[in-house]
Design a protein around this motif. Structure first.
Motif, PDB file in Angstrom:
ATOM      1  N   GLY A 123      41.703  53.675  27.720  1.00 37.11           N
ATOM      2  CA  GLY A 123      41.604  52.318  28.193  1.00 37.11           C
ATOM      3  C   GLY A 123      43.070  52.191  28.527  1.00 37.11           C
ATOM      4  O   GLY A 123      43.768  52.509  27.784  1.00 37.11           O
ATOM      5  N   THR A 124      43.098  51.433  28.896  1.00 36.16           N
ATOM      6  CA  THR A 124      44.283  50.773  29.628  1.00 36.16           C
ATOM      7  C   THR A 124      44.688  49.986  29.319  1.00 36.16           C
ATOM      8  O   THR A 124      46.360  48.811  29.941  1.00 36.16           O
ATOM      9  CB  THR A 124      44.175  51.378  31.170  1.00 36.16           C
ATOM     10  OG1 THR A 124      43.602  50.673  31.792  1.00 36.16           O
ATOM     11  CG2 THR A 124      44.992  52.612  30.561  1.00 36.16           C
ATOM     12  N   GLY A 125      43.670  48.774  29.359  1.00 35.82           N
ATOM     13  CA  GLY A 125      44.277  47.359  29.386  1.00 35.82           C
ATOM     14  C   GLY A 125      44.541  46.648  30.358  1.00 35.82           C
ATOM     15  O   GLY A 125      44.592  45.467  30.085  1.00 35.82           O
ATOM     16  N   ILE A 126      43.902  46.947  31.497  1.00 32.39           N
ATOM     17  CA  ILE A 126      44.383  46.235  32.933  1.00 32.39           C
ATOM     18  C   ILE A 126      43.408  45.685  33.481  1.00 32.39           C
ATOM     19  O   ILE A 126      43.246  44.771  34.371  1.00 32.39           O
ATOM     20  CB  ILE A 126      45.858  47.625  34.149  1.00 32.39           C
ATOM     21  CG1 ILE A 126      44.623  48.280  34.239  1.00 32.39           C
ATOM     22  CG2 ILE A 126      46.779  48.050  33.268  1.00 32.39           C
ATOM     23  CD1 ILE A 126      45.293  49.503  35.491  1.00 32.39           C
ATOM     24  N   GLY A 127      41.842  46.713  33.126  1.00 32.19           N
ATOM     25  CA  GLY A 127      40.579  46.262  33.575  1.00 32.19           C
ATOM     26  C   GLY A 127      39.594  44.575  33.817  1.00 32.19           C
ATOM     27  O   GLY A 127      39.737  44.525  34.842  1.00 32.19           O
ATOM     28  N   LEU A 128      40.838  43.628  32.984  1.00 27.07           N
ATOM     29  CA  LEU A 128      39.822  42.425  32.880  1.00 27.07           C
ATOM     30  C   LEU A 128      41.275  41.582  33.613  1.00 27.07           C
ATOM     31  O   LEU A 128      41.173  40.908  34.246  1.00 27.07           O
ATOM     32  CB  LEU A 128      39.886  42.271  31.088  1.00 27.07           C
ATOM     33  CG  LEU A 128      38.594  42.428  31.123  1.00 27.07           C
ATOM     34  CD1 LEU A 128      38.724  41.795  29.172  1.00 27.07           C
ATOM     35  CD2 LEU A 128      37.643  41.779  31.615  1.00 27.07           C
ATOM     36  N   ALA A 129      42.187  42.022  33.716  1.00 25.18           N
ATOM     37  CA  ALA A 129      43.014  41.834  34.171  1.00 25.18           C
ATOM     38  C   ALA A 129      42.592  41.784  35.689  1.00 25.18           C
ATOM     39  O   ALA A 129      43.561  41.086  36.599  1.00 25.18           O
ATOM     40  CB  ALA A 129      44.799  41.979  33.875  1.00 25.18           C
ATOM     41  N   LEU A 130      42.875  42.818  36.224  1.00 26.09           N
ATOM     42  CA  LEU A 130      42.423  42.329  38.094  1.00 26.09           C
ATOM     43  C   LEU A 130      40.786  42.058  37.833  1.00 26.09           C
ATOM     44  O   LEU A 130      40.950  42.045  38.696  1.00 26.09           O
ATOM     45  CB  LEU A 130      42.064  44.478  37.895  1.00 26.09           C
ATOM     46  CG  LEU A 130      42.064  44.890  39.258  1.00 26.09           C
ATOM     47  CD1 LEU A 130      42.919  44.344  40.039  1.00 26.09           C
ATOM     48  CD2 LEU A 130      41.443  46.498  40.048  1.00 26.09           C
ATOM     49  N   THR A 131      40.609  42.308  37.501  1.00 25.43           N
ATOM     50  CA  THR A 131      38.888  41.942  37.114  1.00 25.43           C
ATOM     51  C   THR A 131      39.214  40.176  37.621  1.00 25.43           C
ATOM     52  O   THR A 131      38.444  39.913  38.381  1.00 25.43           O
ATOM     53  CB  THR A 131      38.223  41.946  36.342  1.00 25.43           C
ATOM     54  OG1 THR A 131      37.650  43.490  35.644  1.00 25.43           O
ATOM     55  CG2 THR A 131      36.691  41.230  36.647  1.00 25.43           C
ATOM     56  N   ARG A 132      39.950  39.857  36.383  1.00 19.65           N
ATOM     57  CA  ARG A 132      40.007  38.276  36.433  1.00 19.65           C
ATOM     58  C   ARG A 132      40.337  38.323  38.075  1.00 19.65           C
ATOM     59  O   ARG A 132      40.894  37.092  39.380  1.00 19.65           O
ATOM     60  CB  ARG A 132      41.635  38.218  35.857  1.00 19.65           C
ATOM     61  CG  ARG A 132      41.591  36.134  36.090  1.00 19.65           C
ATOM     62  CD  ARG A 132      42.590  35.908  34.747  1.00 19.65           C
ATOM     63  NE  ARG A 132      44.257  36.352  34.993  1.00 19.65           N
ATOM     64  CZ  ARG A 132      44.979  36.571  34.970  1.00 19.65           C
ATOM     65  NH1 ARG A 132      45.388  35.355  36.222  1.00 19.65           N
ATOM     66  NH2 ARG A 132      45.873  37.318  34.700  1.00 19.65           N
ATOM     67  N   ARG A 133      42.141  38.957  38.704  1.00 22.52           N
ATOM     68  CA  ARG A 133      42.637  38.815  39.772  1.00 22.52           C
ATOM     69  C   ARG A 133      41.377  38.184  41.066  1.00 22.52           C
ATOM     70  O   ARG A 133      41.006  37.799  41.677  1.00 22.52           O
ATOM     71  CB  ARG A 133      43.648  40.163  40.344  1.00 22.52           C
ATOM     72  CG  ARG A 133      44.924  39.356  39.672  1.00 22.52           C
ATOM     73  CD  ARG A 133      45.365  41.073  39.490  1.00 22.52           C
ATOM     74  NE  ARG A 133      46.862  40.418  38.555  1.00 22.52           N
ATOM     75  CZ  ARG A 133      47.140  40.425  37.906  1.00 22.52           C
ATOM     76  NH1 ARG A 133      46.643  40.729  37.142  1.00 22.52           N
ATOM     77  NH2 ARG A 133      48.485  40.139  36.960  1.00 22.52           N
ATOM     78  N   LEU A 134      40.513  39.129  41.072  1.00 24.48           N
ATOM     79  CA  LEU A 134      39.017  40.104  41.930  1.00 24.48           C
ATOM     80  C   LEU A 134      38.274  38.485  41.879  1.00 24.48           C
ATOM     81  O   LEU A 134      37.980  38.843  43.349  1.00 24.48           O
ATOM     82  CB  LEU A 134      39.128  41.485  41.303  1.00 24.48           C
ATOM     83  CG  LEU A 134      39.884  42.152  41.801  1.00 24.48           C
ATOM     84  CD1 LEU A 134      38.551  43.620  41.927  1.00 24.48           C
ATOM     85  CD2 LEU A 134      40.042  42.753  43.571  1.00 24.48           C
ATOM     86  N   VAL A 135      38.195  38.246  40.789  1.00 27.74           N
ATOM     87  CA  VAL A 135      37.789  37.065  41.155  1.00 27.74           C
ATOM     88  C   VAL A 135      38.340  35.942  41.224  1.00 27.74           C
ATOM     89  O   VAL A 135      36.871  34.753  42.573  1.00 27.74           O
ATOM     90  CB  VAL A 135      36.789  36.703  39.822  1.00 27.74           C
ATOM     91  CG1 VAL A 135      35.769  35.157  39.478  1.00 27.74           C
ATOM     92  CG2 VAL A 135      35.579  38.037  39.064  1.00 27.74           C
ATOM     93  N   GLU A 136      39.008  35.536  41.004  1.00 24.10           N
ATOM     94  CA  GLU A 136      40.357  34.176  41.881  1.00 24.10           C
ATOM     95  C   GLU A 136      40.105  34.230  43.699  1.00 24.10           C
ATOM     96  O   GLU A 136      40.816  34.025  43.516  1.00 24.10           O
ATOM     97  CB  GLU A 136      41.716  34.297  40.725  1.00 24.10           C
ATOM     98  CG  GLU A 136      40.887  33.900  39.406  1.00 24.10           C
ATOM     99  CD  GLU A 136      42.109  33.944  38.723  1.00 24.10           C
ATOM    100  OE1 GLU A 136      43.111  34.365  39.092  1.00 24.10           O
ATOM    101  OE2 GLU A 136      41.919  33.043  37.444  1.00 24.10           O
ATOM    102  N   LEU A 137      40.686  35.510  43.694  1.00 26.59           N
ATOM    103  CA  LEU A 137      40.659  35.890  45.032  1.00 26.59           C
ATOM    104  C   LEU A 137      39.558  35.092  45.518  1.00 26.59           C
ATOM    105  O   LEU A 137      39.570  34.968  47.236  1.00 26.59           O
ATOM    106  CB  LEU A 137      41.351  37.725  44.987  1.00 26.59           C
ATOM    107  CG  LEU A 137      41.988  37.803  46.274  1.00 26.59           C
ATOM    108  CD1 LEU A 137      42.857  37.761  46.164  1.00 26.59           C
ATOM    109  CD2 LEU A 137      41.769  39.829  46.522  1.00 26.59           C
ATOM    110  N   HIS A 138      38.437  35.714  45.152  1.00 31.29           N
ATOM    111  CA  HIS A 138      37.246  34.791  45.516  1.00 31.29           C
ATOM    112  C   HIS A 138      36.913  33.279  45.243  1.00 31.29           C
ATOM    113  O   HIS A 138      35.406  33.086  45.922  1.00 31.29           O
ATOM    114  CB  HIS A 138      36.008  35.658  45.012  1.00 31.29           C
ATOM    115  CG  HIS A 138      35.540  37.078  45.561  1.00 31.29           C
ATOM    116  ND1 HIS A 138      35.769  38.253  45.750  1.00 31.29           N
ATOM    117  CD2 HIS A 138      34.800  37.383  47.258  1.00 31.29           C
ATOM    118  CE1 HIS A 138      35.593  38.900  46.235  1.00 31.29           C
ATOM    119  NE2 HIS A 138      35.229  38.773  46.673  1.00 31.29           N
TER     120      HIS A 138
END
Ligand code: ADP
Length: 355
Positions: free
Chosen positions: A169-184
């Motif tokens: 893992g890289t520790g970017i999964g949730l950072a990206l997930t947060r951005r994708l949710v906020e984009l909506h």
């Protein structure tokens, strides 16, 4: 990765067991890197304000069931029970399907990763206020310490260093997930107890629309399942400005002895088409001199190419992009990176005997 595809299918010749294993390793490492690069690109794109939502009607029920069934083998392997609870009226909402899949996939992957054997994962979808939905992913996993909870949506943060190191893992999964949710315009959060489990939730504040069925993708899937003889020896024009992609696609086509001609921009494509009268055209979209859409439009204006299958090849996917290609005269779309199986399925579909 296209070349590893070719090799692992043993199309250029037979390989021994060790070689096949090595190719498998290269392919899975390639896939890992590709997804990492895509995640990083997505994050930068969102941060630069350049990521757009491609809204379409998304059935929450199909979304959740689809993602769970995609991952079901991994859950079964770890003996983790999965339960889905979906409120009945939650039928269809407007959202970006690909991004919703990414969000859910990231949360489910974490739930799988951080829940020990024989655990439980529950996915729950309920209405959230007047127009939105709230989706929760609950697990009975290792949980997150209180002092770390605030940080887990930050880039490159991993709370459980030992476990994270073991599991990758890289520790970017949730950072990206947060951005994708906020984009909506949605919200994301987590409640967790160390040693007991975590509940990750997100909302999609979207209006409901009547259900409508349409999916070109499903058709490609259907063709893929039909095993059978592939067309051979047909005249195919490839239009591609990237030499590497070009060389790889040519190799894939040569397996079936197609008579391949190439063009490196839209202008050349029109000349080559007039000269060689291809039975099918694989058309890159972004190219110098003249792009693929312009070339497609011009070809469609020439009577002999009105019905020639023109397959757009691009990295941009999604319903909007696809609609544009089709509106400009393309017959279908192939997503890059090109995979042998998808390419052959498309050729089989559009180079049938009747064509
Ligand atoms: P990674 O790619 O490392 O999984 P994420 O951004 O997805 O990165 O997650 C960040 C960190 O949050 C993880 O490394 C892990 O420590 C913690 N975490 C995420 N999901 C869970 C979960 N369901 N249970 C426990 N810890 C989790």
């Amino acid at each position: 990765m296209g070349y590893t595809d070719l090799l692992s299918e043993q199309l250029p010749g037979k390989l021994n067991e060790k070689q096949l294993r090595y190719i498998g390793e290269i392919n899975s490492s390639g896939k890992f890197l590709l997804s990492l690069i895509n995640d990083l690109l997505d994050m930068s794109k969102i941060d630069a304000g350049a990521m757009e939502l491609e809204l379409e009607d998304v059935s929450i029920d199909e979304l959740i069931n689809g993602m769970v069934s995609m991952m079901s083998r991994q859950f079964v392997k770890k003996k983790i029970k999965v339960k889905i609870i979906i409120e009945p009226e939650l039928s269809v909402v407007m959202a970006d399907l690909r991004k919703c899949k990414q969000i859910l996939m990231n949360l489910l992957t974490n739930a799988l990763k951080f829940t020990p054997k024989d655990g439980r994962v529950e996915i729950c979808a309920v209405s959230d206020g007047d127009s939105g939905v709230k989706i929760e992913v609950r697990d009975t996993g290792i949980g997150i310490a209180e002092d770390k909870i605030d940080k887990i949506f930050s880039e490159f943060y991993q709370a459980e260093n030992v476990i994270d190191e073991q599991l990758g893992g890289t520790g970017i999964g949730l950072a990206l997930t947060r951005r994708l949710v906020e984009l909506h315009d949605g919200k994301i959060g987590v409640e967790s107890k160390l040693g007991k489990g975590s509940t990750f939730w997100f909302t999609l504040p979207l209006k409901k629309l009547p259900r409508e069925k349409s999916s070109e993708q499903k058709e490609v899937g259907k063709v893929l399942k039909e095993n059978g003889v592939f067309p051979t020896g047909r005249r195919i024009l490839i239009v591609e400005d990237n030499e590497r992609n070009l060389a790889m696609t040519v190799e894939m086509l040569e397996v079936h002895n197609h008579q391949v001609v190439v063009a490196r921009n839209g202008q050349e494509a029109i000349e080559m088409a007039k000269q060689h009268k291809p039975e099918l055209i694989l058309m890159d979209i972004r190219m110098p001199v003249m792009d693929g859409l312009e070339a497609t439009q011009r070809l469609r204006a020439i009577p002999e190419f009105v019905n020639t299958p023109i397959i757009a090849m691009t990295a941009s996917t999604g319903a909007e992009a696809e609609k544009t290609y089709l509106a400009k005269g393309c017959t279908a779309h192939l997503a890059k990176p090109i995979h042998v199986k998808q390419l052959y399925a498309v050729l089989k579909k559009y180079l049938s005997v009747e064509n």
